[in-house]
Design a protein around this motif. Sequence first.
Motif, PDB file in Angstrom:
ATOM      1  N   ALA A  44      -1.594  -3.411  24.241  1.00 25.13           N
ATOM      2  CA  ALA A  44      -2.554  -2.324  24.419  1.00 25.13           C
ATOM      3  C   ALA A  44      -2.057  -1.325  25.458  1.00 25.13           C
ATOM      4  CB  ALA A  44      -3.912  -2.891  24.848  1.00 25.13           C
ATOM      5  N   PHE A  45      -1.483  -1.819  26.549  1.00 24.66           N
ATOM      6  CA  PHE A  45      -0.992  -0.945  27.607  1.00 24.66           C
ATOM      7  C   PHE A  45       0.097  -0.022  27.080  1.00 24.66           C
ATOM      8  CE2 PHE A  45       1.455   0.128  31.409  1.00 24.66           C
ATOM      9  CZ  PHE A  45       0.456   0.408  32.335  1.00 24.66           C
ATOM     10  N   PHE A  46       1.030  -0.584  26.308  1.00 27.41           N
ATOM     11  CA  PHE A  46       2.130   0.233  25.815  1.00 27.41           C
ATOM     12  C   PHE A  46       1.703   1.156  24.685  1.00 27.41           C
ATOM     13  CE2 PHE A  46       4.986  -1.664  28.605  1.00 27.41           C
ATOM     14  CZ  PHE A  46       6.188  -0.969  28.529  1.00 27.41           C
ATOM     15  N   VAL A  47       0.764   0.714  23.865  1.00 27.26           N
ATOM     16  CA  VAL A  47       0.230   1.602  22.835  1.00 27.26           C
ATOM     17  C   VAL A  47      -0.385   2.836  23.497  1.00 27.26           C
ATOM     18  CG1 VAL A  47      -1.630   1.878  21.151  1.00 27.26           C
ATOM     19  CG2 VAL A  47      -0.132  -0.114  21.024  1.00 27.26           C
ATOM     20  N   LEU A  48      -1.169   2.615  24.525  1.00 22.44           N
ATOM     21  CA  LEU A  48      -1.816   3.734  25.205  1.00 22.44           C
ATOM     22  C   LEU A  48      -0.801   4.601  25.945  1.00 22.44           C
ATOM     23  CD1 LEU A  48      -5.039   2.008  26.584  1.00 22.44           C
ATOM     24  CD2 LEU A  48      -4.874   3.682  24.730  1.00 22.44           C
ATOM     25  N   MET A  49       0.209   3.992  26.531  1.00 25.86           N
ATOM     26  CA  MET A  49       1.228   4.772  27.233  1.00 25.86           C
ATOM     27  C   MET A  49       1.930   5.726  26.264  1.00 25.86           C
ATOM     28  SD  MET A  49       4.611   3.515  29.340  1.00 25.86           S
ATOM     29  CE  MET A  49       3.666   2.609  30.563  1.00 25.86           C
ATOM     30  N   LEU A  50       2.311   5.214  25.109  1.00 29.18           N
ATOM     31  CA  LEU A  50       2.995   6.046  24.123  1.00 29.18           C
ATOM     32  C   LEU A  50       2.057   7.107  23.552  1.00 29.18           C
ATOM     33  CD1 LEU A  50       5.077   3.306  22.275  1.00 29.18           C
ATOM     34  CD2 LEU A  50       5.902   4.970  23.938  1.00 29.18           C
ATOM     35  N   GLU A  51       0.808   6.736  23.321  1.00 33.64           N
ATOM     36  CA  GLU A  51      -0.129   7.693  22.738  1.00 33.64           C
ATOM     37  C   GLU A  51      -0.616   8.719  23.760  1.00 33.64           C
ATOM     38  OE1 GLU A  51      -3.117   5.478  20.554  1.00 33.64           O
ATOM     39  OE2 GLU A  51      -1.806   5.487  18.814  1.00 33.64           O
ATOM     40  N   SER A  52      -0.382   8.472  25.047  1.00 33.35           N
ATOM     41  CA  SER A  52      -0.770   9.463  26.060  1.00 33.35           C
ATOM     42  C   SER A  52       0.091  10.725  25.980  1.00 33.35           C
ATOM     43  CB  SER A  52      -0.677   8.853  27.460  1.00 33.35           C
ATOM     44  OG  SER A  52       0.678   8.677  27.858  1.00 33.35           O
ATOM     45  N   ILE A  53       1.237  10.612  25.323  1.00 33.81           N
ATOM     46  CA  ILE A  53       2.058  11.810  25.122  1.00 33.81           C
ATOM     47  C   ILE A  53       1.866  12.372  23.717  1.00 33.81           C
ATOM     48  CG2 ILE A  53       3.805  11.142  26.814  1.00 33.81           C
ATOM     49  CD1 ILE A  53       5.568  10.147  24.581  1.00 33.81           C
ATOM     50  N   GLY A  54       0.894  11.829  22.996  1.00 29.37           N
ATOM     51  CA  GLY A  54       0.570  12.313  21.661  1.00 29.37           C
ATOM     52  C   GLY A  54      -0.909  12.609  21.539  1.00 29.37           C
ATOM     53  N   PRO A  55      -1.660  11.747  20.829  1.00 30.14           N
ATOM     54  CA  PRO A  55      -3.070  12.050  20.561  1.00 30.14           C
ATOM     55  C   PRO A  55      -4.015  11.808  21.732  1.00 30.14           C
ATOM     56  CG  PRO A  55      -2.485   9.946  19.594  1.00 30.14           C
ATOM     57  CD  PRO A  55      -1.211  10.528  20.131  1.00 30.14           C
ATOM     58  N   ALA A  56      -3.528  11.246  22.842  1.00 29.56           N
ATOM     59  CA  ALA A  56      -4.418  10.920  23.967  1.00 29.56           C
ATOM     60  C   ALA A  56      -3.912  11.496  25.286  1.00 29.56           C
ATOM     61  CB  ALA A  56      -4.569   9.411  24.072  1.00 29.56           C
ATOM     62  N   PRO A  57      -3.743  12.823  25.376  1.00 33.74           N
ATOM     63  CA  PRO A  57      -3.187  13.420  26.603  1.00 33.74           C
ATOM     64  C   PRO A  57      -4.083  13.259  27.823  1.00 33.74           C
ATOM     65  CG  PRO A  57      -4.030  15.135  25.163  1.00 33.74           C
ATOM     66  CD  PRO A  57      -4.065  13.866  24.375  1.00 33.74           C
ATOM     67  N   HIS A  58      -5.387  13.037  27.609  1.00 36.25           N
ATOM     68  CA  HIS A  58      -6.309  12.959  28.736  1.00 36.25           C
ATOM     69  C   HIS A  58      -6.084  11.715  29.592  1.00 36.25           C
ATOM     70  CE1 HIS A  58      -8.391  16.412  27.240  1.00 36.25           C
ATOM     71  NE2 HIS A  58      -8.716  15.819  26.101  1.00 36.25           N
ATOM     72  N   ILE A  59      -5.451  10.694  29.054  1.00 37.99           N
ATOM     73  CA  ILE A  59      -5.200   9.486  29.843  1.00 37.99           C
ATOM     74  C   ILE A  59      -3.809   9.494  30.482  1.00 37.99           C
ATOM     75  CG2 ILE A  59      -6.806   8.070  28.511  1.00 37.99           C
ATOM     76  CD1 ILE A  59      -4.452   6.893  27.004  1.00 37.99           C
ATOM     77  N   ARG A  60      -3.044  10.554  30.228  1.00 36.38           N
ATOM     78  CA  ARG A  60      -1.696  10.636  30.796  1.00 36.38           C
ATOM     79  C   ARG A  60      -1.697  10.620  32.324  1.00 36.38           C
ATOM     80  NH1 ARG A  60       1.359  15.667  28.813  1.00 36.38           N
ATOM     81  NH2 ARG A  60       0.493  14.843  26.865  1.00 36.38           N
ATOM     82  N   PRO A  61      -2.612  11.330  33.006  1.00 35.41           N
ATOM     83  CA  PRO A  61      -2.613  11.278  34.469  1.00 35.41           C
ATOM     84  C   PRO A  61      -2.809   9.878  35.031  1.00 35.41           C
ATOM     85  CG  PRO A  61      -3.906  13.148  33.705  1.00 35.41           C
ATOM     86  CD  PRO A  61      -3.584  12.325  32.503  1.00 35.41           C
ATOM     87  N   THR A  62      -3.530   9.032  34.317  1.00 37.01           N
ATOM     88  CA  THR A  62      -3.721   7.658  34.782  1.00 37.01           C
ATOM     89  C   THR A  62      -2.395   6.914  34.808  1.00 37.01           C
ATOM     90  OG1 THR A  62      -5.940   7.660  33.811  1.00 37.01           O
ATOM     91  CG2 THR A  62      -5.004   5.521  34.392  1.00 37.01           C
ATOM     92  N   PHE A  63      -1.605   7.089  33.755  1.00 36.04           N
ATOM     93  CA  PHE A  63      -0.280   6.457  33.735  1.00 36.04           C
ATOM     94  C   PHE A  63       0.638   7.075  34.783  1.00 36.04           C
ATOM     95  CE2 PHE A  63      -1.541   5.151  29.397  1.00 36.04           C
ATOM     96  CZ  PHE A  63      -1.209   3.803  29.487  1.00 36.04           C
ATOM     97  N   ALA A  64       0.528   8.383  34.983  1.00 30.82           N
ATOM     98  CA  ALA A  64       1.365   9.051  35.988  1.00 30.82           C
ATOM     99  C   ALA A  64       1.067   8.503  37.380  1.00 30.82           C
ATOM    100  CB  ALA A  64       1.126  10.555  35.949  1.00 30.82           C
ATOM    101  N   ALA A  65      -0.205   8.260  37.678  1.00 31.23           N
ATOM    102  CA  ALA A  65      -0.578   7.721  38.987  1.00 31.23           C
ATOM    103  C   ALA A  65      -0.056   6.301  39.168  1.00 31.23           C
ATOM    104  CB  ALA A  65      -2.097   7.748  39.149  1.00 31.23           C
TER     105      ALA A  65
END
Length: 227
Positions: free
Chosen positions: A129-150
């Motif tokens: 789940a963590f990696f799915v979301l990480m990869l999708e944060s640069i695609g269909p889920a940009p709003h969660i990208r700052p969480t991974f950046a932090a």
Amino acid sequence: MASTSPAAVEPPESVPATPIKRVRRTQAERVAESDRRLLEAATRLIATRGYTHTTLEATGVEAGYSRGLVQHRFGTKDRLLEELIKHIASAHRERLLVRLQGLSGLEAIFCEIDCYLEGMDNPSESSRAFFVLMLESIGPAPHIRPTFAAISARWHRAIARQIEAGQRAGRIRPEIHPANEAQLLIATVRGLRTQSMLHPMTSNIAVAIQALKDSLTARWLPSEASP
């Protein structure tokens, strides 16, 4: 003479059973349990369906609650997933800190590597789940990208500090640049983990981990400390 057959014997007076006391949970305990179940449900759905097909309604149903509770507790899907990402990262960090106790220099760095890459032959739902979301944060889920950046920024600082501590103790070469090496190490282990998940039948993660450790030993270990 009166019959003494079993059928004629009066049964003893029944003793009333002691009532089972049900301990009432506090509101905080009920909230904590529902949050845990909602995050576990979201983890399962993300690991199997991905970001787009995981909805608040589906998460509530999966957890045994309603969509209304999920929305009340987290507000939006992105907010729910932000909390899920933080939860997974925090759990990983807690396990790592226990294992890091008493370690320094390359031993501490190797512990970071092992803790991050272990279980890649059969990754858990939370890992997927963590990696799915990480990869999708640069695609269909940009709003969660700052969480991974932090999370990445905190991890980068932690590894850089480990390198600096090793240098102060004379266990890592002083010319090694902590920030640059931390960035390279994070990129490497993330790449190995992604590769292992993409190609589980062809990626020999154990060999790759040992090669990484050998490379770090050759570059980081002071010459006088070389075996």
